[in-house]
Design an enzyme around this catalytic site. Sequence first.
Site, PDB file in Angstrom:
ATOM      1  N   ARG A 145       2.482  -1.265  10.860  1.00  0.00           N
ATOM      2  CA  ARG A 145       3.462  -1.235  11.928  1.00  0.00           C
ATOM      3  C   ARG A 145       3.721  -2.583  12.587  1.00  0.00           C
ATOM      4  O   ARG A 145       4.805  -2.811  13.130  1.00  0.00           O
ATOM      5  CB  ARG A 145       3.057  -0.176  12.965  1.00  0.00           C
ATOM      6  CG  ARG A 145       3.351   1.230  12.475  1.00  0.00           C
ATOM      7  CD  ARG A 145       2.671   2.309  13.310  1.00  0.00           C
ATOM      8  NE  ARG A 145       1.250   2.397  13.030  1.00  0.00           N
ATOM      9  CZ  ARG A 145       0.490   3.412  13.410  1.00  0.00           C
ATOM     10  NH1 ARG A 145       1.012   4.409  14.097  1.00  0.00           N
ATOM     11  NH2 ARG A 145      -0.789   3.447  13.118  1.00  0.00           N
ATOM     12  N   LYS A 197       0.854  -1.179   0.000  1.00  0.00           N
ATOM     13  CA  LYS A 197       0.000   0.000   0.000  1.00  0.00           C
ATOM     14  C   LYS A 197       0.889   1.226   0.000  1.00  0.00           C
ATOM     15  O   LYS A 197       1.774   1.361   0.839  1.00  0.00           O
ATOM     16  CB  LYS A 197      -0.895   0.025   1.238  1.00  0.00           C
ATOM     17  CG  LYS A 197      -1.924   1.155   1.219  1.00  0.00           C
ATOM     18  CD  LYS A 197      -2.336   1.595   2.601  1.00  0.00           C
ATOM     19  CE  LYS A 197      -1.276   2.480   3.226  1.00  0.00           C
ATOM     20  NZ  LYS A 197      -1.733   3.242   4.419  1.00  0.00           N
ATOM     21  N   ASP A 253     -12.812  15.595  -3.348  1.00  0.00           N
ATOM     22  CA  ASP A 253     -12.800  16.931  -3.940  1.00  0.00           C
ATOM     23  C   ASP A 253     -14.010  17.055  -4.847  1.00  0.00           C
ATOM     24  O   ASP A 253     -14.836  16.143  -4.920  1.00  0.00           O
ATOM     25  CB  ASP A 253     -11.477  17.144  -4.704  1.00  0.00           C
ATOM     26  CG  ASP A 253     -11.030  18.600  -4.723  1.00  0.00           C
ATOM     27  OD1 ASP A 253     -11.900  19.485  -4.898  1.00  0.00           O
ATOM     28  OD2 ASP A 253      -9.827  18.867  -4.567  1.00  0.00           O
ATOM     29  N   THR A 255     -10.709   3.851  10.262  1.00  0.00           N
ATOM     30  CA  THR A 255     -10.531   2.958  11.409  1.00  0.00           C
ATOM     31  C   THR A 255      -9.894   3.661  12.600  1.00  0.00           C
ATOM     32  O   THR A 255      -9.794   3.079  13.681  1.00  0.00           O
ATOM     33  CB  THR A 255      -9.677   1.731  11.026  1.00  0.00           C
ATOM     34  OG1 THR A 255      -8.453   2.157  10.419  1.00  0.00           O
ATOM     35  CG2 THR A 255     -10.440   0.834  10.065  1.00  0.00           C
ATOM     36  N   ASP A 282      -3.311   4.488  -1.889  1.00  0.00           N
ATOM     37  CA  ASP A 282      -4.205   4.934  -0.832  1.00  0.00           C
ATOM     38  C   ASP A 282      -4.152   6.459  -0.700  1.00  0.00           C
ATOM     39  O   ASP A 282      -3.506   7.001   0.188  1.00  0.00           O
ATOM     40  CB  ASP A 282      -3.785   4.254   0.476  1.00  0.00           C
ATOM     41  CG  ASP A 282      -4.643   4.630   1.668  1.00  0.00           C
ATOM     42  OD1 ASP A 282      -5.821   4.973   1.454  1.00  0.00           O
ATOM     43  OD2 ASP A 282      -4.142   4.577   2.810  1.00  0.00           O
ATOM     44  N   LYS A 316      -7.155   8.454  -0.863  1.00  0.00           N
ATOM     45  CA  LYS A 316      -8.405   8.928  -0.251  1.00  0.00           C
ATOM     46  C   LYS A 316      -8.876  10.256  -0.853  1.00  0.00           C
ATOM     47  O   LYS A 316      -9.122  11.239  -0.149  1.00  0.00           O
ATOM     48  CB  LYS A 316      -8.239   9.086   1.264  1.00  0.00           C
ATOM     49  CG  LYS A 316      -7.867   7.806   2.001  1.00  0.00           C
ATOM     50  CD  LYS A 316      -7.782   8.056   3.496  1.00  0.00           C
ATOM     51  CE  LYS A 316      -7.410   6.800   4.263  1.00  0.00           C
ATOM     52  NZ  LYS A 316      -5.971   6.445   4.078  1.00  0.00           N
TER      53      LYS A 316
END
Length: 237
Positions: A214, A32, A64, A122, A59, A61
Amino acid sequence: MSSSIYLALDFPNWSETDQFIKTNQLQGVPVKVGMELFYREGPKVIERLKENNHAIFLDLKLHDIPTTVMRAMKNIAALEVDMVNVHALGGSEMIQRAKEGLQSGSISSSHQTKLIAVTVLTSMDQKTMNEELYILGDLQEKAAYFSTFAADHGADGVVCSVHEAKHIKEVCADSFITVTPGIRLNDSHSNDQKRIATPSFARENGADYLVIGRSVTQAENPYNAYQQAVKEWEGTL
């Protein structure tokens, strides 16, 4: 390596990204690419990753006005990534124009980038959604609503919490893609994610693709951590 587990390359530049991949023998795993890396390196980071056979979820997002999103997606289509996302909150016309941009900008009849809509981040919980954003109602039901809304206007799937994935499949369709971030191994910290889950729980709860960051990138042995995620996902651990 699993084709369903996207490793979040949340690094500040290509040099650190490349070093991490090579040092930990993670060449070829799905990845990603988010805002931090893409805004620093631009499209060339996608080209470099594709040279090493990485499947890519871009990714960004996008959120607009519809015309701007359509034009952006037309450029993104030429990169031939696997998935790219927009915010469902952008509205029906924005989602439709995003799909239009991906279709009109495609340079190959054999490849079509999937359009994924973000439901509820999330990093948010019920209280944040209700009290800060003043979006009333149950969080999981809102995620399901945004999913059906996105599906009705051209999206191929959604980014959602693992905890909403099964219900989203029920209200949309089994073929509707669920991409689930917030994945943590059993011995990992939650960090700034609120609605987290393990790979095995994700598998049982209707996720199609996982995004893990992570738990792998900050592990003592990232290669082993990624393999652990694969084994949990496949039910072989």
